[in-house]
Motif scaffolding. Structure first.
Motif, PDB file in Angstrom:
ATOM      1  N   VAL A   1       0.834  -1.198   0.000  1.00 31.79           N
ATOM      2  CA  VAL A   1       0.000   0.000   0.000  1.00 31.79           C
ATOM      3  C   VAL A   1       0.873   1.255   0.000  1.00 31.79           C
ATOM      4  CG1 VAL A   1      -1.721   1.333   1.259  1.00 31.79           C
ATOM      5  CG2 VAL A   1      -1.899  -1.175   1.183  1.00 31.79           C
TER       6      VAL A   1
ATOM      7  N   TYR B   1       3.807   4.828  -2.907  1.00 34.29           N
ATOM      8  CA  TYR B   1       2.436   4.333  -2.851  1.00 34.29           C
ATOM      9  C   TYR B   1       2.156   3.363  -3.992  1.00 34.29           C
ATOM     10  CZ  TYR B   1       1.812   8.329   0.239  1.00 34.29           C
ATOM     11  OH  TYR B   1       1.935   9.222   1.273  1.00 34.29           O
TER      12      TYR B   1
ATOM     13  N   SER C   1      -2.934   2.096  -6.964  1.00 30.71           N
ATOM     14  CA  SER C   1      -4.362   2.047  -6.642  1.00 30.71           C
ATOM     15  C   SER C   1      -4.764   3.017  -5.537  1.00 30.71           C
ATOM     16  CB  SER C   1      -4.758   0.629  -6.255  1.00 30.71           C
ATOM     17  OG  SER C   1      -4.013   0.199  -5.127  1.00 30.71           O
ATOM     18  N   VAL C   2      -3.787   3.491  -4.742  1.00 30.48           N
ATOM     19  CA  VAL C   2      -4.115   4.387  -3.639  1.00 30.48           C
ATOM     20  C   VAL C   2      -3.486   5.765  -3.790  1.00 30.48           C
ATOM     21  CG1 VAL C   2      -4.267   2.375  -2.128  1.00 30.48           C
ATOM     22  CG2 VAL C   2      -2.181   3.763  -2.114  1.00 30.48           C
ATOM     23  N   LYS C   3      -2.667   5.941  -4.802  1.00 30.08           N
ATOM     24  CA  LYS C   3      -1.967   7.202  -4.990  1.00 30.08           C
ATOM     25  C   LYS C   3      -2.966   8.344  -5.158  1.00 30.08           C
ATOM     26  CE  LYS C   3       1.752   6.408  -7.154  1.00 30.08           C
ATOM     27  NZ  LYS C   3       2.751   6.102  -8.211  1.00 30.08           N
TER      28      LYS C   3
ATOM     29  N   ARG D   1      -5.002   9.296  -2.864  1.00 32.75           N
ATOM     30  CA  ARG D   1      -6.080   9.125  -1.877  1.00 32.75           C
ATOM     31  C   ARG D   1      -5.534   8.822  -0.483  1.00 32.75           C
ATOM     32  NH1 ARG D   1      -9.464   4.953  -2.272  1.00 32.75           N
ATOM     33  NH2 ARG D   1      -7.978   3.586  -3.362  1.00 32.75           N
ATOM     34  N   PHE D   2      -4.427   8.100  -0.425  1.00 36.85           N
ATOM     35  CA  PHE D   2      -3.840   7.710   0.856  1.00 36.85           C
ATOM     36  C   PHE D   2      -2.561   8.494   1.095  1.00 36.85           C
ATOM     37  CE2 PHE D   2      -5.525   3.034   1.102  1.00 36.85           C
ATOM     38  CZ  PHE D   2      -6.817   3.500   0.874  1.00 36.85           C
TER      39      PHE D   2
ATOM     40  N   MET E   1      -6.454   7.622   4.982  1.00 36.66           N
ATOM     41  CA  MET E   1      -7.142   7.102   3.805  1.00 36.66           C
ATOM     42  C   MET E   1      -8.355   7.963   3.516  1.00 36.66           C
ATOM     43  SD  MET E   1      -6.849   3.003   4.602  1.00 36.66           S
ATOM     44  CE  MET E   1      -7.935   3.087   6.020  1.00 36.66           C
TER      45      MET E   1
ATOM     46  N   LEU F   1     -12.425   6.648   0.227  1.00 38.38           N
ATOM     47  CA  LEU F   1     -12.361   5.189   0.271  1.00 38.38           C
ATOM     48  C   LEU F   1     -13.365   4.553  -0.683  1.00 38.38           C
ATOM     49  CD1 LEU F   1     -11.766   4.747   4.069  1.00 38.38           C
ATOM     50  CD2 LEU F   1     -10.345   3.752   2.275  1.00 38.38           C
TER      51      LEU F   1
ATOM     52  N   ASP G   1     -11.180  -1.080  -1.352  1.00 46.79           N
ATOM     53  CA  ASP G   1     -10.157  -0.878  -0.328  1.00 46.79           C
ATOM     54  C   ASP G   1     -10.400  -1.772   0.889  1.00 46.79           C
ATOM     55  OD1 ASP G   1     -10.290   2.620  -1.081  1.00 46.79           O
ATOM     56  OD2 ASP G   1      -8.724   1.202  -1.688  1.00 46.79           O
TER      57      ASP G   1
ATOM     58  N   TYR H   1      -5.500  -4.507   7.027  1.00 49.01           N
ATOM     59  CA  TYR H   1      -4.318  -3.672   6.804  1.00 49.01           C
ATOM     60  C   TYR H   1      -3.260  -4.002   7.845  1.00 49.01           C
ATOM     61  CZ  TYR H   1      -6.694  -0.871   3.317  1.00 49.01           C
ATOM     62  OH  TYR H   1      -7.326  -0.463   2.168  1.00 49.01           O
TER      63      TYR H   1
END
Length: 126
Positions: free
Chosen positions: A47, A59, A62-64, A66-67, A82, A85, A89, A93
């Protein structure tokens, strides 16, 4: 080092959630830290990662955007903020740590991490 992840829970799609990972010991600033996740029926995947000083992060695509991973070395804690979402997701974790006094970068590969926390479940409802 022992790692204790917290902050998971049930959240609606589009909402935020912040995970924390508290580490034991007095040398937290010497550890590269990472977050991984494992969805039901899937393998554990990368992640985010942050280097020892907090000056370098990485990152998964898929999360760049946003997280956000961050750390507070004075509190021996790494965070994963995060936002926006999505149901995809949803996963357990895990935080992870690696101690290498000669390395100042980040790791994307789970095999580079020596220590793992117990995991915290994040469920995103649609």
């Amino acid at each position: 080092v022992q790692l204790q992840a917290s902050g998971g829970g049930l959240v609606q799609a589009g909402g935020p959630l912040r995970l924390s990972c508290a580490a034991s010991g007095r040398t937290f600033s010497q550890y590269t830290m990472g977050w991984f996740r494992q969805a039901p029926g899937k393998e554990r995947g990368f992640v985010a990662s942050i280097n020892k000083s907090g000056g370098s992060t990485g990152y998964a695509d898929s999360v760049k955007g946003r997280f956000t991973i961050s750390r507070d070395n004075a509190k021996n804690t790494v965070y994963l903020q995060m936002n926006s979402l999505k149901p995809e997701d949803t996963a357990v974790y895990y935080c992870a740590a690696d101690h290498n006094p000669f390395y100042s970068g980040i790791y994307y590969d789970s095999t580079q991490y020596e220590y793992w926390g117990q995991g915290t479940l994040v469920t995103v409802s649609s």
